[in-house]
Design an enzyme around this catalytic site. Sequence first.
Site, PDB file in Angstrom:
ATOM      1  CE1 TYR A  96      -4.035  -2.040   0.417  1.00  0.00           C
ATOM      2  CE2 TYR A  96      -2.618  -3.350   1.836  1.00  0.00           C
ATOM      3  CZ  TYR A  96      -3.786  -3.208   1.105  1.00  0.00           C
ATOM      4  OH  TYR A  96      -4.686  -4.239   1.053  1.00  0.00           O
ATOM      5  CG  ASN A 119     -10.826  -2.427  -7.904  1.00  0.00           C
ATOM      6  OD1 ASN A 119     -11.428  -1.916  -8.845  1.00  0.00           O
ATOM      7  ND2 ASN A 119      -9.959  -3.414  -8.067  1.00  0.00           N
ATOM      8  CG  HIS A 128      -5.472  -9.977  -7.304  1.00  0.00           C
ATOM      9  ND1 HIS A 128      -6.139  -9.355  -8.347  1.00  0.00           N
ATOM     10  CD2 HIS A 128      -4.467 -10.696  -7.864  1.00  0.00           C
ATOM     11  CE1 HIS A 128      -5.561  -9.704  -9.489  1.00  0.00           C
ATOM     12  NE2 HIS A 128      -4.546 -10.517  -9.222  1.00  0.00           N
TER      13      HIS A 128
END
Length: 171
Positions: A96, A119, A128
């Site tokens: 992230y 998303n 993913h």
Amino acid sequence: MIYDYMDTDMAGTLVLAGDEKGLRHLNFVSGKHPVFIQGDWQRDAAHFKSVKTQLSAYFAGEHKTFEVDLFPEGTPFQMKVWSALLEIPYGAVVSYQWIARRIDKPDAVRAVGAANGCNPISIIIPCHRVIGKNGALTGYGGGLDLKQRLLRLEKGNVFSASQAPRPFSDR
């Protein structure tokens, strides 16, 4: 809006929704963020034939990229995050923090996580492929088991949650 369903062995039943502008939703029917079919939507399997063919090939390990017109809707910040997700190569994972730096918001790691979780076009916009900075698998709308299977499919190897692939360096 046009919609249809796609049954898969790997991801369960998916719902696809879109219009002439492009695919707006690709979600898991039994996931954390299901799409609710509205009364004025029209079911049309033929509209999504190409997308379904590409998804089937992806799940079979025969397809690494998608050629689909995408039209997700979100805030400007979410759109930046989702655009950055599209830059993650097949078989790779990032943190992230990598995404936050990529969109020039290095302190927005939590906001990136929230945008990632919103998303609307799973799999094709590859949320993913984002894992924790420490390499841990973190939340996924289709569940962590599915996230692990998708990463395994792309990597071609088996790993447990504690042996997740390392993210790109946080350059």
